[in-house]
Scaffold this motif. Structure first.
Motif, PDB file in Angstrom:
ATOM      1  N   GLN A 155      41.679 -26.927 -29.010  1.00 27.13           N
ATOM      2  CA  GLN A 155      41.931 -26.332 -27.707  1.00 27.13           C
ATOM      3  C   GLN A 155      40.736 -26.487 -26.773  1.00 27.13           C
ATOM      4  N   VAL A 156      39.736 -27.258 -27.196  1.00 25.71           N
ATOM      5  CA  VAL A 156      38.497 -27.391 -26.420  1.00 25.71           C
ATOM      6  C   VAL A 156      38.447 -28.767 -25.768  1.00 25.71           C
ATOM      7  N   ARG A 157      38.242 -28.767 -24.460  1.00 23.13           N
ATOM      8  CA  ARG A 157      38.076 -30.019 -23.724  1.00 23.13           C
ATOM      9  C   ARG A 157      36.582 -30.188 -23.422  1.00 23.13           C
ATOM     10  N   VAL A 158      36.040 -31.338 -23.802  1.00 22.32           N
ATOM     11  CA  VAL A 158      34.615 -31.610 -23.639  1.00 22.32           C
ATOM     12  C   VAL A 158      34.433 -32.811 -22.728  1.00 22.32           C
ATOM     13  N   GLN A 159      33.571 -32.650 -21.724  1.00 20.35           N
ATOM     14  CA  GLN A 159      33.249 -33.761 -20.834  1.00 20.35           C
ATOM     15  C   GLN A 159      31.855 -34.276 -21.186  1.00 20.35           C
ATOM     16  N   ASN A 160      31.780 -35.569 -21.425  1.00 18.56           N
ATOM     17  CA  ASN A 160      30.520 -36.222 -21.765  1.00 18.56           C
ATOM     18  C   ASN A 160      30.118 -37.120 -20.601  1.00 18.56           C
ATOM     19  N   ARG A 161      28.882 -36.951 -20.126  1.00 17.87           N
ATOM     20  CA  ARG A 161      28.455 -37.685 -18.933  1.00 17.87           C
ATOM     21  C   ARG A 161      27.176 -38.469 -19.209  1.00 17.87           C
ATOM     22  N   VAL A 162      27.147 -39.662 -18.653  1.00 18.55           N
ATOM     23  CA  VAL A 162      25.959 -40.504 -18.689  1.00 18.55           C
ATOM     24  C   VAL A 162      25.698 -40.923 -17.249  1.00 18.55           C
ATOM     25  N   GLY A 163      24.468 -40.862 -16.789  1.00 18.52           N
ATOM     26  CA  GLY A 163      24.269 -41.105 -15.367  1.00 18.52           C
ATOM     27  C   GLY A 163      22.905 -41.633 -14.970  1.00 18.52           C
ATOM     28  N   VAL A 164      22.749 -41.754 -13.678  1.00 14.56           N
ATOM     29  CA  VAL A 164      21.541 -42.292 -13.049  1.00 14.56           C
ATOM     30  C   VAL A 164      21.047 -41.304 -12.007  1.00 14.56           C
ATOM     31  N   ARG A 165      19.760 -41.138 -11.941  1.00 12.93           N
ATOM     32  CA  ARG A 165      19.136 -40.238 -10.964  1.00 12.93           C
ATOM     33  C   ARG A 165      18.909 -40.961  -9.642  1.00 12.93           C
ATOM     34  N   LEU A 166      19.192 -40.241  -8.537  1.00  8.58           N
ATOM     35  CA  LEU A 166      18.902 -40.738  -7.190  1.00  8.58           C
ATOM     36  C   LEU A 166      17.889 -39.809  -6.532  1.00  8.58           C
ATOM     37  N   ASN A 167      16.754 -40.366  -6.150  1.00  6.08           N
ATOM     38  CA  ASN A 167      15.760 -39.627  -5.382  1.00  6.08           C
ATOM     39  C   ASN A 167      15.973 -39.958  -3.904  1.00  6.08           C
ATOM     40  N   ILE A 168      16.687 -39.092  -3.201  1.00  6.61           N
ATOM     41  CA  ILE A 168      16.998 -39.321  -1.792  1.00  6.61           C
ATOM     42  C   ILE A 168      15.977 -38.583  -0.938  1.00  6.61           C
TER      43      ILE A 168
END
Length: 338
Positions: A155-168
């Protein structure tokens, strides 16, 4: 960075860059296969070797950047693409707001496709459009872009994220300064009168400017006759502070003798994080506080020495009177014999 974890393991929901890394870890395992992927800065042709995306634009400016999403699994995968505001965790690491929380700063200026489907072992270059509002305040506005995958375990939904940092960074009048607050000092003495005590200092350093800073902190303690200093290269140095952000530190300054007032000064010497900015003065901040350290062990030693001195004198006086009494008795005995 690529993370691979066998299916059945509940992954954390995280967008984390330990140090200035651009690839943020978070594996996922949909259906019955292991799925791993990477997200890195790119140009229109593919990955370009950068670790983060640094941008400096005026209010009203716009630029199209790119990130490359690399599907390292053996089956096609549909990834969700998301942009949001960035921040620093309590340990000083970069993170992003959850995807179900609407961005309010730099993340709201980023436009990305909602989803992208990538064949097994393939790479997709995703356009990232950054549009600065005309009324944006000058300074740094951290953000990030992620590729995510959702898995369901029971019953558990898990979101896995991989990303990039933006220094604006929005051009304009830059302010680089820090503020030191919440300085508290507590003295802990040793019961050994020949060993100095320790001053434990708690303080908070905040970025009171509008651009990213790194603060090198020092703590000085001084008594009537001594002065000691402390610096912590692991916790208090080279830790980035976002505009409006703060960190709390605890320092222990050893070698402080209990000689009454112990004056403690916290000095935060900031420097610019990232690229140098011409004509921006960076000034250090200092706040002092005083804690009293009473020399109870040393006073106890003095009292013992004084008591021992009088005890020895009293004992010597008693011995002298006893000897004088023995001499008197001996003289009286000789007089009676005569």
């Amino acid at each position: 960075m690529t993370i691979n974890r066998a299916r059945g393991v509940l992954a954390r929901l995280a967008v984390l860059a330990a140090l200035p890394a651009a690839v943020l870890v978070g594996p996922a395992a949909p259906s019955h296969a292991d799925t791993t992927w990477s997200v890195v800065p790119a140009n229109a042709g593919g990955p370009d070797g950068r670790s983060v995306i640094d941008l400096e634009l005026p209010g009203g400016g716009q630029v199209v950047e790119h990130v490359a999403v690399i599907n390292r699994s053996t089956e096609p995968v549909e990834f969700g693409i998301d942009a949001n505001d960035g921040y620093l965790t309590s340990k000083g690491y970069f993170d992003m707001r959850p995807s179900d929380v609407a961005p309010v700063d730099g993340g709201s200026w980023i436009t990305v496709p909602e989803k992208v489907t990538i064949a097994a072992g393939a790479t997709s270059v995703v356009p990232v459009t950054v549009s600065i509002p005309g009324n944006a305040t000058p300074g740094d506005h951290p953000a990030g872009v992620t590729a995510s995958l959702e898995t369901v375990s029971g019953q558990v939904r898990v979101q896995n994220r991989v990303g990039v940092r933006l220094n604006i960074r929005v051009t304009g009048d830059y302010v680089a300064k820090v503020a030191v607050s919440g300085v508290r000092a507590e003295y802990t003495g040793s019961w050994n009168p020949f060993v100095p005590g320790t001053v434990e200092v708690t303080y908070t350093v905040a970025n009171a400017g509008n651009i990213r800073l790194v603060s090198d902190n020092r703590v000085l303690s001084s008594t009537l006759f001594t002065e000691n200093s402390w610096s912590d290269p692991s916790a208090a140095r080279a830790r980035e502070l976002m505009p409006g952000g703060s960190r709390t530190y605890v320092a222990r300054v050893v070698g402080a003798w209990p000689l009454g007032p112990v004056r403690t000064t916290v000095v935060a010497a900031p420097s610019l994080a990232g690229a140098a900015v011409p004509d921006v003065a960076v000034r250090q901040a200092a706040v002092a506080t005083t804690v009293w350290a009473l020399p109870w062990p040393q006073l106890g030693l003095v009292v013992l020495l004084v008591l021992a001195f009088f005890a020895l004198r009293l004992n010597a006086a008693r011995r002298r009177r006893r000897i004088e009494e023995l001499i008197r008795l001996a003289r009286e005995g000789r007089s009676q014999e005569a």
